[in-house]
Design a protein around this motif. Structure first.
Motif, PDB file in Angstrom:
ATOM      1  N   ALA A   1      -3.791  -8.794  29.482  1.00 46.51           N
ATOM      2  CA  ALA A   1      -4.254  -9.865  28.762  1.00 46.51           C
ATOM      3  C   ALA A   1      -4.281  -9.642  27.311  1.00 46.51           C
ATOM      4  O   ALA A   1      -3.886 -10.865  26.421  1.00 46.51           O
ATOM      5  CB  ALA A   1      -5.716 -10.061  29.551  1.00 46.51           C
ATOM      6  N   LEU A   2      -4.770  -8.705  26.985  1.00 51.48           N
ATOM      7  CA  LEU A   2      -5.001  -8.194  25.446  1.00 51.48           C
ATOM      8  C   LEU A   2      -3.291  -8.006  24.982  1.00 51.48           C
ATOM      9  O   LEU A   2      -3.116  -8.545  23.979  1.00 51.48           O
ATOM     10  CB  LEU A   2      -5.460  -6.819  25.308  1.00 51.48           C
ATOM     11  CG  LEU A   2      -5.930  -6.414  23.862  1.00 51.48           C
ATOM     12  CD1 LEU A   2      -6.505  -7.455  23.229  1.00 51.48           C
ATOM     13  CD2 LEU A   2      -6.807  -5.378  23.890  1.00 51.48           C
ATOM     14  N   ILE A   3      -2.325  -7.553  25.577  1.00 56.87           N
ATOM     15  CA  ILE A   3      -1.046  -7.525  25.281  1.00 56.87           C
ATOM     16  C   ILE A   3      -0.360  -8.652  24.902  1.00 56.87           C
ATOM     17  O   ILE A   3       0.308  -8.967  24.090  1.00 56.87           O
ATOM     18  CB  ILE A   3      -0.141  -6.372  25.955  1.00 56.87           C
ATOM     19  CG1 ILE A   3      -0.580  -4.979  26.048  1.00 56.87           C
ATOM     20  CG2 ILE A   3       1.240  -6.629  25.771  1.00 56.87           C
ATOM     21  CD1 ILE A   3      -0.152  -3.947  26.803  1.00 56.87           C
TER      22      ILE A   3
ATOM     23  N   VAL B   1       1.777   0.845  13.681  1.00 58.55           N
ATOM     24  CA  VAL B   1       1.407   0.692  12.666  1.00 58.55           C
ATOM     25  C   VAL B   1       0.767   2.059  12.038  1.00 58.55           C
ATOM     26  O   VAL B   1      -0.030   2.607  12.469  1.00 58.55           O
ATOM     27  CB  VAL B   1       0.447  -0.260  12.218  1.00 58.55           C
ATOM     28  CG1 VAL B   1      -0.175  -0.399  10.808  1.00 58.55           C
ATOM     29  CG2 VAL B   1       0.740  -1.737  12.503  1.00 58.55           C
ATOM     30  N   GLN B   2       1.443   2.556  10.923  1.00 56.84           N
ATOM     31  CA  GLN B   2       1.062   3.935  10.531  1.00 56.84           C
ATOM     32  C   GLN B   2       1.086   3.982   9.029  1.00 56.84           C
ATOM     33  O   GLN B   2       1.740   3.262   8.184  1.00 56.84           O
ATOM     34  CB  GLN B   2       1.992   4.845  11.157  1.00 56.84           C
ATOM     35  CG  GLN B   2       3.527   4.379  10.794  1.00 56.84           C
ATOM     36  CD  GLN B   2       4.572   4.939  11.969  1.00 56.84           C
ATOM     37  OE1 GLN B   2       4.959   6.154  12.013  1.00 56.84           O
ATOM     38  NE2 GLN B   2       4.672   4.100  12.851  1.00 56.84           N
TER      39      GLN B   2
ATOM     40  N   GLU C   1      -7.636   9.091   6.415  1.00 53.00           N
ATOM     41  CA  GLU C   1      -7.910   9.682   7.698  1.00 53.00           C
ATOM     42  C   GLU C   1      -7.131   8.557   8.886  1.00 53.00           C
ATOM     43  O   GLU C   1      -7.049   8.905   9.966  1.00 53.00           O
ATOM     44  CB  GLU C   1      -9.435   9.693   8.067  1.00 53.00           C
ATOM     45  CG  GLU C   1     -10.102  10.745   6.923  1.00 53.00           C
ATOM     46  CD  GLU C   1     -11.637  10.752   7.239  1.00 53.00           C
ATOM     47  OE1 GLU C   1     -12.096  10.284   8.259  1.00 53.00           O
ATOM     48  OE2 GLU C   1     -12.248  11.622   6.435  1.00 53.00           O
ATOM     49  N   HIS C   2      -7.367   7.515   8.704  1.00 53.81           N
ATOM     50  CA  HIS C   2      -6.746   6.409   9.506  1.00 53.81           C
ATOM     51  C   HIS C   2      -5.327   6.362   9.616  1.00 53.81           C
ATOM     52  O   HIS C   2      -4.536   5.333   8.992  1.00 53.81           O
ATOM     53  CB  HIS C   2      -7.403   4.872   9.374  1.00 53.81           C
ATOM     54  CG  HIS C   2      -8.721   4.944   9.741  1.00 53.81           C
ATOM     55  ND1 HIS C   2      -9.747   4.063   9.497  1.00 53.81           N
ATOM     56  CD2 HIS C   2      -9.489   6.080  10.343  1.00 53.81           C
ATOM     57  CE1 HIS C   2     -10.803   4.305   9.986  1.00 53.81           C
ATOM     58  NE2 HIS C   2     -10.934   5.455  10.411  1.00 53.81           N
ATOM     59  N   PHE C   3      -4.319   7.356  10.223  1.00 55.18           N
ATOM     60  CA  PHE C   3      -3.087   7.379   9.852  1.00 55.18           C
ATOM     61  C   PHE C   3      -2.224   6.215  10.809  1.00 55.18           C
ATOM     62  O   PHE C   3      -1.547   5.786  10.361  1.00 55.18           O
ATOM     63  CB  PHE C   3      -2.356   8.825  10.602  1.00 55.18           C
ATOM     64  CG  PHE C   3      -1.012   8.921  10.101  1.00 55.18           C
ATOM     65  CD1 PHE C   3      -0.746   9.280   8.723  1.00 55.18           C
ATOM     66  CD2 PHE C   3      -0.077   8.736  11.258  1.00 55.18           C
ATOM     67  CE1 PHE C   3       0.736   9.486   8.652  1.00 55.18           C
ATOM     68  CE2 PHE C   3       1.269   8.712  10.782  1.00 55.18           C
ATOM     69  CZ  PHE C   3       1.362   9.136   9.448  1.00 55.18           C
ATOM     70  N   TYR C   4      -2.960   5.917  11.927  1.00 55.37           N
ATOM     71  CA  TYR C   4      -2.413   4.912  12.811  1.00 55.37           C
ATOM     72  C   TYR C   4      -3.525   3.724  12.750  1.00 55.37           C
ATOM     73  O   TYR C   4      -4.800   4.195  12.922  1.00 55.37           O
ATOM     74  CB  TYR C   4      -2.245   5.425  14.242  1.00 55.37           C
ATOM     75  CG  TYR C   4      -0.983   6.322  14.257  1.00 55.37           C
ATOM     76  CD1 TYR C   4       0.188   6.063  13.885  1.00 55.37           C
ATOM     77  CD2 TYR C   4      -1.252   7.940  14.351  1.00 55.37           C
ATOM     78  CE1 TYR C   4       1.209   7.060  14.231  1.00 55.37           C
ATOM     79  CE2 TYR C   4      -0.426   8.788  14.760  1.00 55.37           C
ATOM     80  CZ  TYR C   4       0.901   8.515  14.466  1.00 55.37           C
ATOM     81  OH  TYR C   4       1.796   9.268  14.355  1.00 55.37           O
ATOM     82  N   LEU C   5      -3.052   2.645  13.067  1.00 52.57           N
ATOM     83  CA  LEU C   5      -3.810   1.298  13.373  1.00 52.57           C
ATOM     84  C   LEU C   5      -3.357   0.801  14.696  1.00 52.57           C
ATOM     85  O   LEU C   5      -2.356   0.232  14.717  1.00 52.57           O
ATOM     86  CB  LEU C   5      -3.764   0.036  12.285  1.00 52.57           C
ATOM     87  CG  LEU C   5      -4.344   0.772  10.966  1.00 52.57           C
ATOM     88  CD1 LEU C   5      -4.018  -0.492   9.667  1.00 52.57           C
ATOM     89  CD2 LEU C   5      -5.766   1.191  11.079  1.00 52.57           C
ATOM     90  N   PHE C   6      -4.152   1.171  15.849  1.00 51.32           N
ATOM     91  CA  PHE C   6      -3.600   1.005  17.150  1.00 51.32           C
ATOM     92  C   PHE C   6      -3.821  -0.596  17.579  1.00 51.32           C
ATOM     93  O   PHE C   6      -4.546  -1.120  16.934  1.00 51.32           O
ATOM     94  CB  PHE C   6      -4.424   1.833  18.125  1.00 51.32           C
ATOM     95  CG  PHE C   6      -4.151   3.426  17.948  1.00 51.32           C
ATOM     96  CD1 PHE C   6      -3.010   3.866  17.892  1.00 51.32           C
ATOM     97  CD2 PHE C   6      -5.189   4.172  17.900  1.00 51.32           C
ATOM     98  CE1 PHE C   6      -2.713   5.130  17.926  1.00 51.32           C
ATOM     99  CE2 PHE C   6      -5.018   5.452  17.867  1.00 51.32           C
ATOM    100  CZ  PHE C   6      -3.760   6.175  17.784  1.00 51.32           C
ATOM    101  N   THR C   7      -2.791  -0.849  18.429  1.00 53.12           N
ATOM    102  CA  THR C   7      -3.029  -2.311  19.247  1.00 53.12           C
ATOM    103  C   THR C   7      -2.773  -1.623  20.757  1.00 53.12           C
ATOM    104  O   THR C   7      -2.090  -0.551  21.037  1.00 53.12           O
ATOM    105  CB  THR C   7      -2.113  -3.177  18.886  1.00 53.12           C
ATOM    106  OG1 THR C   7      -0.723  -2.617  19.160  1.00 53.12           O
ATOM    107  CG2 THR C   7      -2.055  -3.680  17.504  1.00 53.12           C
ATOM    108  N   ALA C   8      -2.997  -2.551  21.611  1.00 54.01           N
ATOM    109  CA  ALA C   8      -2.701  -2.166  23.267  1.00 54.01           C
ATOM    110  C   ALA C   8      -1.230  -2.085  23.362  1.00 54.01           C
ATOM    111  O   ALA C   8      -0.914  -1.098  24.105  1.00 54.01           O
ATOM    112  CB  ALA C   8      -3.242  -3.401  23.998  1.00 54.01           C
ATOM    113  N   THR C   9      -0.645  -2.807  22.839  1.00 52.53           N
ATOM    114  CA  THR C   9       0.980  -2.800  22.689  1.00 52.53           C
ATOM    115  C   THR C   9       1.311  -1.512  22.247  1.00 52.53           C
ATOM    116  O   THR C   9       2.240  -0.727  23.022  1.00 52.53           O
ATOM    117  CB  THR C   9       1.706  -3.953  21.946  1.00 52.53           C
ATOM    118  OG1 THR C   9       1.118  -5.362  22.420  1.00 52.53           O
ATOM    119  CG2 THR C   9       2.857  -3.799  22.167  1.00 52.53           C
ATOM    120  N   SER C  10       0.911  -1.066  21.070  1.00 56.87           N
ATOM    121  CA  SER C  10       1.516   0.225  20.687  1.00 56.87           C
ATOM    122  C   SER C  10       0.914   1.391  21.518  1.00 56.87           C
ATOM    123  O   SER C  10       1.699   2.326  21.640  1.00 56.87           O
ATOM    124  CB  SER C  10       1.037   0.382  19.112  1.00 56.87           C
ATOM    125  OG  SER C  10      -0.027   0.410  18.982  1.00 56.87           O
TER     126      SER C  10
END
Length: 405
Positions: free
Chosen positions: A267-269, A51-52, A215-224
């Motif tokens: 587990a999180l993924i 997500v970006q 400033e928050h160019f990416y919104l991360f997940t464990a998957t990404s």
């Protein structure tokens, strides 16, 4: 931008906040005509799920000498970074001459603890003002942006790092390819790259949409994060949910094969897959929540104005730029915002041009209601401003929904 900055796949837009100012561009009244605006739209890659943002703001416009955010500005965050440093010292910085590098070291609040432990360290911080504050406390800082060339120079001059750490920084950097090549050049063979950033899962669940700003160019997940790490020869080996800043995840990355991934990673993924966190319909559902919250907040402020109540804001945060400008809230509904940061006081909120006053004036006199933009520090602020509620004042929060505390 329609192509993913990570893999080149198609980025599908799921929400557009319209034209927005820089979130930390607190200007004097005579300078507002020169403000920079950009299109704040967010999308997800159909291929790698990252997500970006769809428009990149030049880094020098955001992270310059006058960058106003200080990591040590909150007691809770000071305690968080001190504990983080102690954890790294105990688990990773244990060799005969360990070396710790922090990307985006800000005012040195974390590295100060590392320094006091006698461990060799270096901060890489592009914003000169906060870098100077760290140096005054004895922290070694290089005023620069972290990228492949910077990392190679540090490795040549200082040797390889046992830990490369970053907090609320990696999500700021669109050119992650250069960052990971830099980590490859600088990190010791058995070292770890540890970073913590806002978690998309919490943003979707709690509707903390104001975490989306320039400033928050990416919104991360464990998957990404696992996907991008693997593209550069690394593996995601650890994840830890953190309660700070409305919900973050600390990711631990090592060279492929150097360490086995902890069970928490898979587990999180798996949880992200069950939640459909990367599905476009899920992300569009966040958009519906954004519109509901903004409509409710504007309706409440209009009702309070009509009833003659005195209302103010509290916390001139970067994320408040998103909600104020998207909802169209100006000084007619919110006459001022109180804050404790000296560099912001006497200036105007970005875009909305609401005056910022010192928190020392909050009780002269108290308003009837205060919108808490620094909602991630609710407990600390409510405790500090206990007299406000003692005299009948009421706090207004808007995530995950608009309500009066």
């Amino acid at each position: 931008m329609t192509r993913c900055r990570i893999c080149g796949g198609q980025v599908r837009k799921f929400f557009d906040f319209g034209r927005q100012p820089l979130s930390d561009d607190f200007r004097a009244e005579e300078d507002v005509a020169g403000a920079y605006y950009f299109q704040l739209a967010v999308g997800a890659c159909a291929s790698c799920s990252m997500v970006q943002l769809l428009e990149e703001v030049p880094r020098e416009r955001m992270f310059n000498y006058d960058y106003p955010y200080h990591s040590s500005g909150s007691q809770r965050m000071r305690e968080h970074f001190a504990q983080t440093a102690r954890d790294l010292l105990a688990a990773e910085l244990t060799g005969p001459d360990p070396f710790c590098v922090e990307i985006g070291s800000n005012d040195g609040v974390m590295l100060g603890v590392v320094k006091d432990a006698g461990v060799r360290h270096l901060g890489v911080e592009p914003s000169g003002g906060v870098a100077e504050l760290a140096r005054k406390d004895g922290v070694r800082v290089r005023t620069d942006f972290f990228e492949e060339s910077t990392a190679a120079q540090i490795a040549a001059e200082e040797g390889r790092a046992d830990v490369i750490y970053a907090a609320n920084t990696i999500c700021h950097i669109p050119y992650l390819d250069s960052v990971f090549r830099g980590v490859d050049a600088l990190l010791a063979p058995d070292g770890v790259f540890v970073f913590e950033d806002p978690y998309l899962g919490d943003i979707v669940e709690r509707h903390t949409f104001d975490q989306i700003y320039d400033e928050h160019f990416y919104l991360f997940t464990a998957t990404s994060v696992r996907d991008v790490a693997r593209r550069f020869g690394f593996e995601l080996v650890g994840v830890k949910r953190l309660p700070v800043h409305g919900g973050e995840v600390r990711y631990t990355i090592a060279r492929a094969g150097a360490r086995p991934p902890a069970p928490e990673v898979e587990a999180l993924i798996s949880e992200e897959a069950r939640r459909g966190l990367h599905d476009l319909d899920t992300l569009k559902g966040l958009g519906a929540g954004i519109d509901r919250i903004c409509d409710d907040l504007v309706a409440l402020l209009r009702d309070l104005r009509e009833r003659g109540a005195r209302v103010a804001g509290y916390g001139a945060t970067a994320k408040s730029a998103t909600v104020l400008n998207y909802a169209g809230i100006g000084a007619d509904l919110l006459p001022c915002v109180y804050d404790t940061t000296p560099a912001k006081i006497g200036r105007l909120m970005p875009g909305s041009h609401i005056p910022i006053r010192s928190a020392a004036e909050f009780g002269r006199p108290y308003p009837d209601y205060a919108v808490l933009f620094a909602w991630n520090h609710t407990e600390e602020i409510v405790a500090r401003e206990a007299e406000f509620t003692a005299q009948g004042g009421r706090w207004i929060v808007y995530v995950p929904s608009v309500r009066i505390l």
